[in-house]
Write a protein that holds these residues in place. Structure first.
Motif, PDB file in Angstrom:
ATOM      1  N   GLN A   1       7.318   4.991   9.700  1.00 39.02           N
ATOM      2  CA  GLN A   1       6.381   5.503   8.775  1.00 39.02           C
ATOM      3  C   GLN A   1       7.170   5.849   7.647  1.00 39.02           C
ATOM      4  OE1 GLN A   1       4.146   8.447  10.685  1.00 39.02           O
ATOM      5  NE2 GLN A   1       2.215   7.149  10.844  1.00 39.02           N
ATOM      6  N   ASP A   2       8.340   6.755   7.813  1.00 39.48           N
ATOM      7  CA  ASP A   2       9.060   7.107   6.723  1.00 39.48           C
ATOM      8  C   ASP A   2       9.507   5.829   5.912  1.00 39.48           C
ATOM      9  OD1 ASP A   2       8.555   9.496   7.610  1.00 39.48           O
ATOM     10  OD2 ASP A   2      10.438  10.071   8.239  1.00 39.48           O
ATOM     11  N   VAL A   3      10.058   4.825   6.657  1.00 38.21           N
ATOM     12  CA  VAL A   3      10.666   3.851   5.967  1.00 38.21           C
ATOM     13  C   VAL A   3       9.673   3.184   4.677  1.00 38.21           C
ATOM     14  CG1 VAL A   3      11.178   1.104   6.249  1.00 38.21           C
ATOM     15  CG2 VAL A   3      11.935   2.902   7.834  1.00 38.21           C
ATOM     16  N   GLY A   4       8.491   3.027   4.951  1.00 33.00           N
ATOM     17  CA  GLY A   4       7.396   2.814   3.946  1.00 33.00           C
ATOM     18  C   GLY A   4       7.442   3.424   2.607  1.00 33.00           C
ATOM     19  N   ALA A   5       7.444   4.960   2.811  1.00 32.51           N
ATOM     20  CA  ALA A   5       7.476   5.807   1.834  1.00 32.51           C
ATOM     21  C   ALA A   5       8.786   5.765   1.100  1.00 32.51           C
ATOM     22  CB  ALA A   5       7.376   7.368   2.451  1.00 32.51           C
ATOM     23  N   ILE A   6       9.849   5.591   1.964  1.00 31.96           N
ATOM     24  CA  ILE A   6      11.140   5.660   1.261  1.00 31.96           C
ATOM     25  C   ILE A   6      11.268   4.434   0.170  1.00 31.96           C
ATOM     26  CG2 ILE A   6      13.730   5.150   1.776  1.00 31.96           C
ATOM     27  CD1 ILE A   6      13.233   7.288   4.051  1.00 31.96           C
ATOM     28  N   ALA A   7      10.937   3.161   1.030  1.00 34.62           N
ATOM     29  CA  ALA A   7      10.938   1.858   0.301  1.00 34.62           C
ATOM     30  C   ALA A   7       9.865   1.829  -0.946  1.00 34.62           C
ATOM     31  CB  ALA A   7      10.440   0.732   1.065  1.00 34.62           C
ATOM     32  N   GLU A   8       8.922   2.605  -0.944  1.00 31.77           N
ATOM     33  CA  GLU A   8       8.024   2.670  -2.245  1.00 31.77           C
ATOM     34  C   GLU A   8       8.573   3.372  -3.227  1.00 31.77           C
ATOM     35  OE1 GLU A   8       4.041   4.209  -1.488  1.00 31.77           O
ATOM     36  OE2 GLU A   8       3.553   2.615   0.064  1.00 31.77           O
TER      37      GLU A   8
ATOM     38  N   ALA B   1       6.057   1.670 -14.008  1.00 30.90           N
ATOM     39  CA  ALA B   1       5.624   1.077 -12.627  1.00 30.90           C
ATOM     40  C   ALA B   1       4.549   1.521 -12.174  1.00 30.90           C
ATOM     41  CB  ALA B   1       6.842   1.537 -11.329  1.00 30.90           C
ATOM     42  N   ASP B   2       3.774   0.731 -11.476  1.00 28.63           N
ATOM     43  CA  ASP B   2       2.241   0.757 -10.923  1.00 28.63           C
ATOM     44  C   ASP B   2       2.622   1.268  -9.693  1.00 28.63           C
ATOM     45  OD1 ASP B   2      -0.202   1.249 -10.473  1.00 28.63           O
ATOM     46  OD2 ASP B   2      -0.718  -1.022 -10.590  1.00 28.63           O
ATOM     47  N   LYS B   3       1.951   2.654  -9.612  1.00 29.08           N
ATOM     48  CA  LYS B   3       2.408   3.096  -8.291  1.00 29.08           C
ATOM     49  C   LYS B   3       1.805   2.272  -7.028  1.00 29.08           C
ATOM     50  CE  LYS B   3       3.089   7.724  -6.751  1.00 29.08           C
ATOM     51  NZ  LYS B   3       2.768   8.941  -6.898  1.00 29.08           N
ATOM     52  N   THR B   4       0.284   1.915  -7.278  1.00 26.27           N
ATOM     53  CA  THR B   4      -0.483   1.425  -6.297  1.00 26.27           C
ATOM     54  C   THR B   4       0.019  -0.296  -5.974  1.00 26.27           C
ATOM     55  OG1 THR B   4      -2.193   0.704  -7.913  1.00 26.27           O
ATOM     56  CG2 THR B   4      -2.752   2.402  -6.315  1.00 26.27           C
ATOM     57  N   ALA B   5       0.370  -0.941  -7.081  1.00 23.19           N
ATOM     58  CA  ALA B   5       1.025  -2.200  -7.072  1.00 23.19           C
ATOM     59  C   ALA B   5       2.173  -2.288  -6.135  1.00 23.19           C
ATOM     60  CB  ALA B   5       1.279  -2.609  -8.405  1.00 23.19           C
ATOM     61  N   VAL B   6       3.018  -1.264  -6.531  1.00 25.11           N
ATOM     62  CA  VAL B   6       4.277  -1.142  -5.457  1.00 25.11           C
ATOM     63  C   VAL B   6       4.118  -0.981  -4.211  1.00 25.11           C
ATOM     64  CG1 VAL B   6       6.438   0.285  -5.255  1.00 25.11           C
ATOM     65  CG2 VAL B   6       5.656  -0.253  -7.639  1.00 25.11           C
ATOM     66  N   ALA B   7       3.034  -0.095  -3.809  1.00 21.91           N
ATOM     67  CA  ALA B   7       2.831   0.249  -2.711  1.00 21.91           C
ATOM     68  C   ALA B   7       2.351  -0.782  -1.879  1.00 21.91           C
ATOM     69  CB  ALA B   7       1.726   1.364  -2.550  1.00 21.91           C
ATOM     70  N   HIS B   8       1.494  -1.940  -2.652  1.00 23.76           N
ATOM     71  CA  HIS B   8       0.885  -3.035  -2.125  1.00 23.76           C
ATOM     72  C   HIS B   8       1.895  -4.071  -1.927  1.00 23.76           C
ATOM     73  CE1 HIS B   8      -3.564  -2.913  -1.539  1.00 23.76           C
ATOM     74  NE2 HIS B   8      -3.546  -2.091  -2.682  1.00 23.76           N
ATOM     75  N   ALA B   9       3.101  -4.221  -3.010  1.00 23.90           N
ATOM     76  CA  ALA B   9       4.173  -5.087  -2.696  1.00 23.90           C
ATOM     77  C   ALA B   9       4.989  -4.806  -1.336  1.00 23.90           C
ATOM     78  CB  ALA B   9       4.878  -5.047  -3.865  1.00 23.90           C
ATOM     79  N   VAL B  10       5.384  -3.583  -1.342  1.00 28.24           N
ATOM     80  CA  VAL B  10       6.134  -3.103  -0.177  1.00 28.24           C
ATOM     81  C   VAL B  10       5.499  -3.236   1.010  1.00 28.24           C
ATOM     82  CG1 VAL B  10       6.988  -0.982   0.930  1.00 28.24           C
ATOM     83  CG2 VAL B  10       7.562  -1.135  -1.338  1.00 28.24           C
ATOM     84  N   LYS B  11       4.253  -2.977   1.124  1.00 27.28           N
ATOM     85  CA  LYS B  11       3.391  -3.249   2.440  1.00 27.28           C
ATOM     86  C   LYS B  11       3.406  -4.571   2.600  1.00 27.28           C
ATOM     87  CE  LYS B  11       0.282   0.224   3.634  1.00 27.28           C
ATOM     88  NZ  LYS B  11      -1.018   0.797   3.160  1.00 27.28           N
ATOM     89  N   ALA B  12       3.195  -5.527   1.695  1.00 26.08           N
ATOM     90  CA  ALA B  12       3.413  -7.003   1.807  1.00 26.08           C
ATOM     91  C   ALA B  12       4.677  -7.551   2.510  1.00 26.08           C
ATOM     92  CB  ALA B  12       2.981  -7.760   0.544  1.00 26.08           C
ATOM     93  N   ALA B  13       5.773  -6.912   1.980  1.00 26.00           N
ATOM     94  CA  ALA B  13       7.075  -7.441   2.247  1.00 26.00           C
ATOM     95  C   ALA B  13       7.313  -6.722   3.600  1.00 26.00           C
ATOM     96  CB  ALA B  13       8.261  -6.601   1.181  1.00 26.00           C
ATOM     97  N   ARG B  14       6.500  -5.791   4.029  1.00 26.07           N
ATOM     98  CA  ARG B  14       7.164  -5.391   5.144  1.00 26.07           C
ATOM     99  C   ARG B  14       6.597  -6.144   6.447  1.00 26.07           C
ATOM    100  NH1 ARG B  14       6.561   0.918   5.921  1.00 26.07           N
ATOM    101  NH2 ARG B  14       4.650   0.503   6.813  1.00 26.07           N
TER     102      ARG B  14
END
Lengths: 252, 74, 195
Positions: free
Chosen positions: C161-168, C182-195
């Protein structure tokens, strides 16, 4: 002749001690009677006192008495079987009487009762009389089978029966003469050699030296006579047992 | 003294009989000995018979000695 | 044997037995050298000898029959009886001894069997105890293992769980540096997708 100095026959003379004439016969108490009494008393006292204690573990004297007892008993049992044991007192008495009389006769100056034919003949006739009387009483006429051996061809029968009868009749004779002759001849021989010693000894030094030989002979003869005295008592008893066996089992 | 001389001659002749007893005794003891040497273990058991045979045979010699003695002294 | 019949006729042989050549010699000396001839063949002495023989031998026979023979029989019987009794007793004692030995051996065998049984039981009990202890220990160990695995899983999950947050955050920071914004939500989406 030795008879001049030493009479070998002298020892057999019967001397009256107490004169008892009864109805023309001479029933005197003689030296012969004396030695019969002595022999019987000797044997009786020995047997009586040696067995008086009746010890479980026998003393020397008691084992001697027991040995003679066993000796005669086995002799009789071997010859006549267990049925013959009813004659045991008789055979034992006979053996002890003859033995004691013979041994007593070995002493110098003692009279040998068994060196008189009438004594031995009377004993032998006693034996044969008992055989005949008991044989006829027990077996009746079957006792005569004694003279008819089984398994003999009929042709030979008269001869065999004659031989058997003669041998039966000569039994008391040979039985008595054997004992009598042994005692008599032995004592005479002993006396003759003793006489040589005396007559040689009277001839001076050379005679004395020569007298050693008959002296040695006399010693050896004494030993032989001791053997003969015991042996003849034994032979007398053994033959008695055999004759008694004929009376008990006549068909042989 | 002819009778006296005949006495001695008779006694001497009578003693010849003892030779027979001697032969008999020799047979008895010789046979006993040869038997005893063949089977020593059985020898002791037959000693009584040996002595018995000796006594009975010797009596025959004694008979002739008796005749001699009787001829001499009786 | 040939001489015996001649001698058997007890009275006669004085004349007969000595032979014909001494016939005169036996008869004559009655007065001469030997007084009365050959004593054993002198019939005059026969009655006395026979009488005394009968007396002595008869008494001796009676004495033997009445006293000696029964007494000796008694002695020998007592002895053989005693020996037999002793032998019996010895046999009995031996039997007793044998029985005692047998009883002892039986007791020994029983004791040995008992000892074996006790040993076996002790061994079994010890084995069972050891088994139980082993099982307990094993159970404890397994539980601990499970717990540890659970904890590891929980840690792993939380770490994930922590890994996502750290990655964002990291990605946002990198973007801000690179792009300036940086767009916070876009980054979050991108990280999620990369994961």
């Amino acid at each position: 002749m030795a008879a001049d100095k030493v009479d070998p026959i002298h020892q057999f003379h019967i001397n009256t001690i107490v004169d008892i004439p009864v109805g023309g016969y001479d029933f005197s108490f003689t030296n012969s009677s004396l030695f019969m009494v002595v022999a019987v008393l000797l044997a009786a006292t020995f047997l009586y006192f040696s067995t008086a204690k009746g010890a479980l573990v026998p003393s020397r004297a008691q084992s001697m008495a027991e040995l003679t007892y066993e000796f005669v008993a086995s002799m009789l049992r071997d010859a006549a079987g267990n049925q013959g044991m009813k004659f045991f007192p008789f055979v034992f008495t006979l053996f002890m009487f003859v033995l004691t009389a013979n041994l007593l006769g070995l002493f110098p100056y003692f009279f040998t009762t068994t060196s008189h034919i009438i004594i031995t003949f009377a004993l032998a006739m006693l034996v044969i009389g008992i055989v005949i009387i008991y044989g006829f009483a027990k077996h009746g006429l079957r006792f005569l089978k004694l003279f008819v051996p089984s398994g003999v061809p009929l042709v030979l029968m008269p001869l065999v029966v004659a031989i058997e009868v003669v041998s039966f009749v000569s039994r008391p004779v040979s039985l008595s003469v054997r004992l009598f002759a042994n005692m008599l001849a032995g004592h005479i021989t002993l006396k003759v050699f003793a006489g040589f010693v005396v007559s040689l000894g009277a001839m001076g030094a050379a005679g004395m030296a020569g007298a050693v030989l008959p002296l040695a002979m006399a010693v050896a003869l004494s030993a032989l006579e001791l053997l003969v005295a015991v042996l003849q008592a034994y032979v007398f008893a053994v033959l008695t047992c055999m004759y008694l066996n004929d009376a008990i089992h006549p068909s042989h | 003294m002819e009778a006296e001389a005949a006495k001695f001659i008779g006694a001497g002749i009578a003693c010849l009989g003892m030779g027979g007893a001697g032969i008999g005794l020799g047979h008895i003891f010789g046979n006993y000995l040869s038997g005893a040497l063949r089977n020593p273990s059985a020898a002791d058991g037959q000693f009584g018979r040996l002595i018995f045979g000796f006594a009975v045979t010797e009596a025959m010699g004694i008979f002739s000695l008796l005749i001699a003695l009787l001829a001499l002294f009786a | 044997m040939f001489v015996t019949p001649a001698y058997g006729q007890e009275a006669a042989p004085e004349a007969e037995g000595a032979g014909s050549d001494v016939h005169a010699g036996t008869e004559v000396p009655h007065d001469a050298a030997h007084e009365g001839g050959f004593p054993p063949f002198d019939p005059a002495t026969f009655p006395s000898q026979l009488l005394w023989l009968a007396i002595t031998f008869g008494l001796f026979y009676l004495f033997m029959k009445r006293v000696i023979v029964p007494r000796m029989q008694g002695i020998l019987e007592t002895r053989s009886g005693r020996i037999a009794a002793d032998l019996d007793q010895a046999a009995k004692l031996k039997e007793e001894a044998d029985a005692a030995i047998a009883a002892y051996e039986q007791a020994l065998a029983e004791a040995r069997a008992n000892a074996n049984a006790i040993g076996q039981k002790a061994r079994d009990e010890a084995k069972a105890e050891a088994e139980a202890a082993r099982k307990e220990v094993e159970a404890g160990l397994e539980k601990k293992l499970a717990e540890a695995e659970e904890r590891i899983a929980a840690i792993k999950a939380s770490a994930m769980q922590d890994v996502g947050a750290i990655a964002e955050t990291t990605a946002q920071a990198i973007l801000e540096r690179l792009v300036g914004k940086a767009d916070k939500t876009a980054v979050a989406h991108a990280v999620k997708a990369a994961r």
